[in-house]
Design an enzyme around this catalytic site. Structure first.
Site, PDB file in Angstrom:
ATOM      1  N   ASP A 109       0.670   5.280  24.973  1.00 52.54           N
ATOM      2  CA  ASP A 109       0.916   4.617  23.696  1.00 52.54           C
ATOM      3  C   ASP A 109       2.423   4.561  23.485  1.00 52.54           C
ATOM      4  O   ASP A 109       3.184   4.965  24.379  1.00 52.54           O
ATOM      5  CB  ASP A 109       0.206   5.357  22.540  1.00 52.54           C
ATOM      6  CG  ASP A 109      -0.243   4.383  21.451  1.00 52.54           C
ATOM      7  OD1 ASP A 109       0.624   3.699  20.869  1.00 52.54           O
ATOM      8  OD2 ASP A 109      -1.449   4.291  21.195  1.00 52.54           O
ATOM      9  N   HIS A 122       1.438  -1.432  21.938  1.00 47.38           N
ATOM     10  CA  HIS A 122       1.527   0.031  22.015  1.00 47.38           C
ATOM     11  C   HIS A 122       2.112   0.472  23.362  1.00 47.38           C
ATOM     12  O   HIS A 122       1.570   1.353  24.033  1.00 47.38           O
ATOM     13  CB  HIS A 122       0.152   0.663  21.775  1.00 47.38           C
ATOM     14  CG  HIS A 122      -0.298   0.555  20.349  1.00 47.38           C
ATOM     15  ND1 HIS A 122       0.331   1.244  19.332  1.00 47.38           N
ATOM     16  CD2 HIS A 122      -1.276  -0.171  19.759  1.00 47.38           C
ATOM     17  CE1 HIS A 122      -0.269   0.952  18.177  1.00 47.38           C
ATOM     18  NE2 HIS A 122      -1.231   0.094  18.398  1.00 47.38           N
ATOM     19  N   GLU A 172      -3.583  -4.491  18.189  1.00 41.21           N
ATOM     20  CA  GLU A 172      -2.315  -4.443  17.454  1.00 41.21           C
ATOM     21  C   GLU A 172      -1.109  -4.849  18.304  1.00 41.21           C
ATOM     22  O   GLU A 172      -0.181  -4.068  18.489  1.00 41.21           O
ATOM     23  CB  GLU A 172      -2.102  -3.026  16.885  1.00 41.21           C
ATOM     24  CG  GLU A 172      -3.195  -2.618  15.928  1.00 41.21           C
ATOM     25  CD  GLU A 172      -2.972  -1.253  15.281  1.00 41.21           C
ATOM     26  OE1 GLU A 172      -3.303  -1.118  14.091  1.00 41.21           O
ATOM     27  OE2 GLU A 172      -2.474  -0.313  15.943  1.00 41.21           O
ATOM     28  N   PHE A 185     -12.181  10.025  13.023  1.00 42.83           N
ATOM     29  CA  PHE A 185     -12.120  11.427  12.615  1.00 42.83           C
ATOM     30  C   PHE A 185     -10.689  11.860  12.297  1.00 42.83           C
ATOM     31  O   PHE A 185     -10.428  13.041  12.085  1.00 42.83           O
ATOM     32  CB  PHE A 185     -12.732  12.327  13.691  1.00 42.83           C
ATOM     33  CG  PHE A 185     -14.234  12.213  13.819  1.00 42.83           C
ATOM     34  CD1 PHE A 185     -14.966  11.352  13.007  1.00 42.83           C
ATOM     35  CD2 PHE A 185     -14.929  12.984  14.750  1.00 42.83           C
ATOM     36  CE1 PHE A 185     -16.344  11.246  13.120  1.00 42.83           C
ATOM     37  CE2 PHE A 185     -16.309  12.889  14.874  1.00 42.83           C
ATOM     38  CZ  PHE A 185     -17.020  12.021  14.070  1.00 42.83           C
TER      39      PHE A 185
END
Ligand SMILES: [Zn+2]
Length: 751
Positions: A181, A254, A317, A409
């Site tokens: 990332d 990313h 993204e 989460f």
């Protein structure tokens, strides 16, 4: 070894009349019978059909948890195995009578059977026993996944193994390893050593929530990576637990860590460091041929390390700001007849798709990869809600459902204000439990395209293993129910099973799980005169106290709460606002849960939505807007109502003819999270809810809009009309998408 939970187990079995087991995820069939088998301190298995990793696993588990010796023998062993051929995938059964007979269809189902049997062991050292019973079981979905982002924060090989070991125990079979990332490249690639020499390390990391202003950074060098040898070791470890690792190499977005090492594969070829800030960055891989080859070289090494059928290429993204201005990207578009940059992304992904297909693998990516067409082979992981997954399934692509609403989460899990910092959002365990990867509106003929579901653990705010376990458990066990059980038991039964065996198990395994499931809970509900705060301690876990004070200067008034208690908040009149601080203390809560509620004239009033809020951000319905609770920053999902349309209208009923003096409405402005304060907001007043008039004398600020009426107006209904921009501007996070509008509170001053 002490097992305090075993006493609880006995109580539970008495309570539920032996009809339910403690096994989680719950098996399809569990029938308890009279009597038990005494084990003493030993359990013997016929090892004829058991492969070595399975034998090792059994031995370690029994020894570590119970101190039971595992003995491998032949026909005289207590536990006998039989392989079945004509049964559903991963089916198993356990017959516990005079001996234990396990029937299984695959090595994996033999592993599942053992983990179920393991949970049925009862008693104390030297005196273990197993209740006679019959268990029959098979999983509902074939993709039962947990994800881990090791880029934002790095987790060691030992920590990753612990994570895999625990998920395997709960019958997950897919570990999605998010290896790259912006903030760190974590996998050794021999052909491109700078990926880890440079890309695995950052000079700073943003502190607090990234929306905190002003931003501050810790200046410690941070990073780490896995060598190829370590990766092989982890892959083998997972295989021994019947867990497939799906690696993710993010592209084209990313990718700042990779581009820090090899800037020549970006559009600007400008040298930039590995960022210490979270978010979405404009610099992404260029779509030129050299960049495509660079990534395919990387995939070559990845494919050798990971035998998984699917390879995840990210695809989410990816801002198009650089591509629009890049001569090379524009040339790729011209040469291939690509109409715009969104189709260029699709072209980019298709290059990888073809490459992976040629190598006998399949591509999977986040739902953005669907835009512009995909090859038949590719699968989609739906994260922006269920819609992407529905579209993909209808186009006959396989789908893994992982919607933010149920499967993220990294969201908050309780409304306890003392919850440690999270990225935002609100996903309590009950919501996870309700998750169904097959959306109601998907026609039955497409159900077969839903492979299953997965929870994602993005680690911007998860720097340690303790925090990771806290965010993952027990929500992951609730998810395992949703993915495994053909028919989920009631939530209460899940909770009982969790309490009876798994609390003890997780403690024994030294897992720092959240106790939110047992917190005294509070809920706000509207009443005729305002609203009521219910406080409930249904588990009667601990004594707890409710303290409250009015205003800033008075002292706290204390009351001890029984199983259920409540406190009334009545509406005020005119422009009176009164601050009340409510504090809940309990030995279970590390810090007291503090809540500030403002009594105001609109408290608890009924609201009719002309525009409905998004299901993802509508936790307490319309009351959210009139509950006296203002959203705090960093924002938490449950304090706000979120709308994903650019026009929003709703009507507040004052319940009787009144004199209106003014109103106010409060918005969130967090453009990094795609949330924009609106461009315009108006109010209208009506006596009958049909004929509306617009008052004069309005004042508009940015995130709070106040309406001071020049002339008081008579009426019973007040309509709010809010207009936000239709698209997030180019160059901003989420460009091109409709921005979110978040509202936490409205207020109307009337008599
Ligand atoms: Zn370019």
């Amino acid at each position: 070894m002490k097992h305090p939970f075993l006493l609880a187990l006995l109580l539970l079995l008495t309570k539920v009349g032996l009809s339910q087991s403690v096994i989680l995820p719950a098996p399809g069939v569990y029938k308890a019978m009279v009597g038990e088998i005494n084990l003493g301190n030993e359990l013997s298995f016929d090892s004829t059909l058991l492969v070595k990793p399975l034998r090792n696993y059994m031995q370690t588990q029994l020894k570590e948890m119970y101190g039971i010796n595992c003995v491998f023998g032949g026909k005289n062993a207590l536990v006998q195995f039989q392989k079945l051929n004509n049964a559903p995938t991963d089916f198993y059964s356990i017959n516990i009578g005079d001996n234990v007979k396990i029937r299984f269809t695959s090595e994996a189902s033999c592993f599942y059977a053992f983990n179920s049997l393991f949970q049925l062991i009862n008693g104390e050292k030297e005196h273990y026993s197993i209740q006679r019973a019959f268990v029959q079981d098979a999983p509902k979905f074939q993709w039962r996944g947990l994800h881990l982002d090791v880029s934002r924060h790095f987790f060691t090989v030992e920590q990753v193994k612990k994570y895999i070991d625990l998920m395997a125990f709960y019958k997950f079979n897919t570990f999605h390893w998010h290896l790259t990332d912006d903030q760190g490249w974590r996998i050794e690639i021999k052909k491109y050593p700078k990926l880890t020499e440079i890309g695995a390390w950052r000079d700073s990391t943003v502190e607090n929530h990234y929306t905190t202003s002003p931003r501050t950074y810790s200046k410690n060098k941070y990073g780490g990576f896995y060598t190829q040898e370590q990766i092989k070791d982890v892959v083998k470890y997972a295989q021994d637990r019947y867990v497939t690792i799906v690696p993710e190499i993010e592209m084209p977005g990313h990718s700042r860590a990779a581009l820090a090492a090899y800037p020549q594969f970006s559009c600007t070829i400008e040298e930039q460091g590995v960022p210490g800030l979270w978010g979405v960055f404009d610099d992404i891989f260029c779509s030129k041929e050299e960049s495509i080859h660079f990534l395919q070289d990387i995939l070559d090494e990845v494919l050798v390390l990971f035998p998984s059928q699917y390879i995840h290429v990210g695809g989410d993204e990816a801002p198009k700001a650089r591509w629009t201005k890049c001569k090379k990207c524009q040339a790729v578009m011209r040469e291939n007849g690509i109409p715009d940059e969104h189709h260029l992304q699709s072209y980019f992904i298709q290059q990888m798709d073809k490459y992976l297909t040629k190598k006998g693998r399949k591509l999977i990516g986040w739902d953005e990869i669907l835009e512009g067409g995909l090859s038949d082979n590719a699968a989609v992981m739906s994260w922006r809600g269920f819609e992407g997954g529905i579209d993909a399934a209808k186009q006959q692509h396989f789908v893994v459902m992982s919607p933010g609403s149920h499967c993220y989460f990294d969201h908050y899990q309780s409304t306890n204000p003392a919850e440690p910092i999270a990225i935002g959002g609100y996903t309590p365990i009950e919501k996870v439990y309700d998750f169904n990867p097959i959306p109601e509106k998907l026609p039955a003929s497409y159900h077969a395209y839903i492979l299953g579901g997965q929870a994602n653990l993005w680690t911007e705010y998860i720097p340690t293993m303790e925090k990771l376990e806290y965010m993952a458990y027990p929500r992951a066990i609730a998810l395992s129910q949703a993915l495994w059980c053909q028919e989920k038991p009631k939530f209460e039964e899940f909770k009982q099973a969790f309490q009876a065996f798994h609390v003890g198990y997780l403690k024994q395994r030294n897992v720092n799980f959240s106790r939110a499931l047992f917190y005294p809970s509070s809920k706000l509900v509207p009443t005729k005169t305002g609203m009521k705060l219910y406080v409930k301690d249904e588990d009667q876990t601990q004594d707890f106290q409710l303290n409250y004070k009015i205003g800033d200067n008075t002292s706290f008034i204390s009351k001890t709460i029984g199983d259920l208690d409540s406190m009334d908040f009545d509406r005020t009149v005119g422009s009176t606002v009164e601050k009340i601080t409510v504090v809940l203390t309990s030995p279970l809560l590390k810090d007291p849960a503090k809540q500030v509620i403002y009594r105001h004239p609109a408290l608890g009033l009924p609201i009719t939505f002309i525009t409905k809020p998004s299901p993802q951000y509508s936790s307490n319905g319309s009351l959210t807007l009139v509950d006296g609770v203002y959203g705090k920053l960093p924002w938490k999902g449950y304090e706000w109502l979120g709308f994903d349309t650019s026009t929003i209208e709703f009507i507040v009923d004052l319940t009787q003819k009144s004199t209106i003096e003014g109103a106010s409405i409060h918005f969130l402005d967090d453009t990094n999270s795609w949330i924009y304060a609106p461009e315009n907001c108006e109010i209208f007043v009506s006596k009958n809810g049909k004929k509306w008039s617009k008052p004069t004398g309005l004042r508009l600020d940015k995130s709070a809009v106040k309406f001071q009426l020049n002339q008081k107006m008579n009426g019973r209904f007040v309509k709010f009309q809010i207009k936000n921009r239709t698209k997030i501007p180019v160059g901003s996070n989420g460009e091109g998408n409709t921005p979110w509008t978040f509202i936490d509170e409205i207020n109307i001053y009337f008599k």
